[in-house]
Design a protein around this motif. Structure first.
Motif, PDB file in Angstrom:
ATOM      1  N   GLU A 181       3.289  12.647  56.492  1.00  0.00           N
ATOM      2  CA  GLU A 181       4.866  12.301  57.375  1.00  0.00           C
ATOM      3  C   GLU A 181       5.106  12.355  56.790  1.00  0.00           C
ATOM      4  O   GLU A 181       5.190  12.030  55.444  1.00  0.00           O
ATOM      5  N   MET A 182       6.333  13.027  56.667  1.00  0.00           N
ATOM      6  CA  MET A 182       7.352  13.335  55.645  1.00  0.00           C
ATOM      7  C   MET A 182       8.046  11.911  54.356  1.00  0.00           C
ATOM      8  O   MET A 182       7.935  12.539  52.996  1.00  0.00           O
TER       9      MET A 182
ATOM     10  N   SER B 209       6.114   9.892  54.037  1.00  0.00           N
ATOM     11  CA  SER B 209       4.467   9.452  52.537  1.00  0.00           C
ATOM     12  C   SER B 209       4.473   9.813  52.199  1.00  0.00           C
ATOM     13  O   SER B 209       4.160   9.604  51.073  1.00  0.00           O
ATOM     14  N   PHE B 210       4.913  10.808  51.811  1.00  0.00           N
ATOM     15  CA  PHE B 210       4.592  12.055  50.558  1.00  0.00           C
ATOM     16  C   PHE B 210       5.641  11.760  49.769  1.00  0.00           C
ATOM     17  O   PHE B 210       6.476  12.157  49.889  1.00  0.00           O
ATOM     18  N   GLN B 211       4.698  11.735  48.660  1.00  0.00           N
ATOM     19  CA  GLN B 211       5.457  11.805  46.984  1.00  0.00           C
ATOM     20  C   GLN B 211       5.999  12.238  46.162  1.00  0.00           C
ATOM     21  O   GLN B 211       6.574  12.192  45.460  1.00  0.00           O
ATOM     22  N   GLU B 212       4.876  13.479  46.277  1.00  0.00           N
ATOM     23  CA  GLU B 212       5.832  14.781  45.778  1.00  0.00           C
ATOM     24  C   GLU B 212       6.398  15.633  45.691  1.00  0.00           C
ATOM     25  O   GLU B 212       6.868  16.400  46.780  1.00  0.00           O
ATOM     26  N   LYS B 213       8.253  14.913  45.753  1.00  0.00           N
ATOM     27  CA  LYS B 213       9.018  15.831  45.732  1.00  0.00           C
ATOM     28  C   LYS B 213       9.415  17.339  45.284  1.00  0.00           C
ATOM     29  O   LYS B 213       9.958  17.948  45.906  1.00  0.00           O
ATOM     30  N   LYS B 214       8.742  17.405  44.223  1.00  0.00           N
ATOM     31  CA  LYS B 214       9.468  18.628  43.537  1.00  0.00           C
ATOM     32  C   LYS B 214       8.733  20.330  44.043  1.00  0.00           C
ATOM     33  O   LYS B 214       8.307  20.979  44.011  1.00  0.00           O
ATOM     34  N   VAL B 215       7.186  19.675  45.145  1.00  0.00           N
ATOM     35  CA  VAL B 215       6.821  20.583  45.318  1.00  0.00           C
ATOM     36  C   VAL B 215       7.309  21.738  46.600  1.00  0.00           C
ATOM     37  O   VAL B 215       8.392  21.332  46.985  1.00  0.00           O
ATOM     38  N   CYS B 216       6.931  22.393  46.513  1.00  0.00           N
ATOM     39  CA  CYS B 216       7.513  23.314  46.820  1.00  0.00           C
ATOM     40  C   CYS B 216       7.255  23.480  48.721  1.00  0.00           C
ATOM     41  O   CYS B 216       6.355  23.121  49.427  1.00  0.00           O
TER      42      CYS B 216
ATOM     43  N   VAL C 108      15.270  21.404  57.553  1.00  0.00           N
ATOM     44  CA  VAL C 108      15.772  21.810  55.749  1.00  0.00           C
ATOM     45  C   VAL C 108      16.311  20.780  55.955  1.00  0.00           C
ATOM     46  O   VAL C 108      16.692  19.836  54.318  1.00  0.00           O
ATOM     47  N   ARG C 109      17.607  19.710  56.858  1.00  0.00           N
ATOM     48  CA  ARG C 109      18.550  18.713  56.598  1.00  0.00           C
ATOM     49  C   ARG C 109      17.566  17.351  56.297  1.00  0.00           C
ATOM     50  O   ARG C 109      18.085  16.191  55.425  1.00  0.00           O
ATOM     51  N   LEU C 110      16.881  17.319  57.162  1.00  0.00           N
ATOM     52  CA  LEU C 110      15.617  16.197  56.596  1.00  0.00           C
ATOM     53  C   LEU C 110      15.038  16.348  55.734  1.00  0.00           C
ATOM     54  O   LEU C 110      14.886  15.060  55.037  1.00  0.00           O
ATOM     55  N   LEU C 111      14.709  17.736  55.132  1.00  0.00           N
ATOM     56  CA  LEU C 111      13.552  17.443  53.600  1.00  0.00           C
ATOM     57  C   LEU C 111      14.617  16.636  52.812  1.00  0.00           C
ATOM     58  O   LEU C 111      14.403  16.479  52.165  1.00  0.00           O
ATOM     59  N   ASP C 112      16.140  17.792  52.296  1.00  0.00           N
ATOM     60  CA  ASP C 112      17.128  17.506  51.815  1.00  0.00           C
ATOM     61  C   ASP C 112      17.267  15.964  51.169  1.00  0.00           C
ATOM     62  O   ASP C 112      17.526  15.219  50.605  1.00  0.00           O
ATOM     63  N   ALA C 113      17.253  14.895  52.955  1.00  0.00           N
ATOM     64  CA  ALA C 113      17.793  13.702  52.682  1.00  0.00           C
ATOM     65  C   ALA C 113      16.561  12.799  52.391  1.00  0.00           C
ATOM     66  O   ALA C 113      16.799  11.742  51.334  1.00  0.00           O
TER      67      ALA C 113
ATOM     68  N   GLY D   4      15.052  14.264  49.587  1.00  0.00           N
ATOM     69  CA  GLY D   4      15.106  14.594  48.014  1.00  0.00           C
ATOM     70  C   GLY D   4      13.695  15.718  48.258  1.00  0.00           C
ATOM     71  O   GLY D   4      13.211  15.627  47.055  1.00  0.00           O
ATOM     72  N   PHE D   5      13.344  16.268  49.661  1.00  0.00           N
ATOM     73  CA  PHE D   5      12.659  17.869  48.976  1.00  0.00           C
ATOM     74  C   PHE D   5      14.382  18.432  49.182  1.00  0.00           C
ATOM     75  O   PHE D   5      14.423  18.558  49.686  1.00  0.00           O
ATOM     76  N   HIS D   6      14.279  19.358  48.109  1.00  0.00           N
ATOM     77  CA  HIS D   6      15.250  20.451  48.011  1.00  0.00           C
ATOM     78  C   HIS D   6      14.411  21.515  47.542  1.00  0.00           C
ATOM     79  O   HIS D   6      15.224  22.784  47.081  1.00  0.00           O
ATOM     80  N   ASN D   7      13.535  22.043  47.333  1.00  0.00           N
ATOM     81  CA  ASN D   7      12.708  23.545  46.811  1.00  0.00           C
ATOM     82  C   ASN D   7      11.871  23.942  48.380  1.00  0.00           C
ATOM     83  O   ASN D   7      10.564  23.088  48.495  1.00  0.00           O
ATOM     84  N   HIS D   8      12.203  24.480  48.782  1.00  0.00           N
ATOM     85  CA  HIS D   8      11.945  24.308  50.126  1.00  0.00           C
ATOM     86  C   HIS D   8      12.292  26.521  50.461  1.00  0.00           C
ATOM     87  O   HIS D   8      13.508  26.734  50.178  1.00  0.00           O
ATOM     88  N   ILE D   9      11.259  26.931  51.078  1.00  0.00           N
ATOM     89  CA  ILE D   9      11.267  28.860  51.812  1.00  0.00           C
ATOM     90  C   ILE D   9      11.099  28.113  53.937  1.00  0.00           C
ATOM     91  O   ILE D   9      10.390  27.885  54.061  1.00  0.00           O
ATOM     92  N   CYS D  10      12.311  28.586  54.499  1.00  0.00           N
ATOM     93  CA  CYS D  10      12.514  29.040  55.489  1.00  0.00           C
ATOM     94  C   CYS D  10      10.952  30.205  55.605  1.00  0.00           C
ATOM     95  O   CYS D  10      11.885  31.061  55.984  1.00  0.00           O
ATOM     96  N   VAL D  11      10.441  30.034  56.920  1.00  0.00           N
ATOM     97  CA  VAL D  11       9.434  31.161  57.522  1.00  0.00           C
ATOM     98  C   VAL D  11      10.393  31.764  58.874  1.00  0.00           C
ATOM     99  O   VAL D  11       9.775  31.154  59.498  1.00  0.00           O
ATOM    100  N   ASP D  12      11.020  32.204  58.581  1.00  0.00           N
ATOM    101  CA  ASP D  12      11.583  33.086  59.741  1.00  0.00           C
ATOM    102  C   ASP D  12      10.991  34.494  60.302  1.00  0.00           C
ATOM    103  O   ASP D  12      10.293  34.176  59.498  1.00  0.00           O
TER     104      ASP D  12
END
Length: 114
Positions: A51-52, A54-61, A75-80, A82-90
């Motif tokens: 669950e987002m 409870s996951f502590q490794e915020k710098k992980v991609c 992406v908005r949830l991730l940013d909120a 603290g997960f700022h390194n993300h790639i969307c699989v369109d």
């Protein structure tokens, strides 16, 4: 080895996991990430589903492997959180990824070969 986590716990996420594992061996997929555990499996492909919150490794991609129509909200949830390194699989990325995967394992011929 670079660590990644895949957001999603359904078919797109599972396909992305299998393709990344086969094609990009320099990446270690540490598990799957979801906004809520409710309605999701405990594990997928032998890896934990976190669950987002409870996951502590915020710098992980984070590879967002969900239907495109919900990726912007994710992406908005991730940013909120603290997960700022993300790639969307369109759909384009998913298509190229899965084509490369199936070609690599010899399961299907690519239309580009014909």
């Amino acid at each position: 080895m670079l660590k990644i986590v895949i957001f999603g716990a359904r078919s797109i996420a599972l396909g992305a996991y299998r393709a990344v594992r086969e094609l990009y061996q320099e990446f270690e997929v540490v598990g799957f990430l979801v906004s809520r555990k409710e309605g999701n499996p405990e594990t997928l492909a032998g890896l934990p589903v976190y669950e987002m919150g409870s996951f502590q490794e915020k710098k992980v991609c984070v590879l967002v492997a969900t239907p495109e129509d919900i990726q912007e909200d994710i992406v908005r949830l991730l940013d909120a959180q603290g997960f700022h390194n993300h790639i969307c699989v369109d759909s384009g990325i998913e298509s190229a990824l899965m084509e490369a995967y199936y070609t690599q394992i010899g399961a299907f011929r690519s239309l580009h070969e014909l």
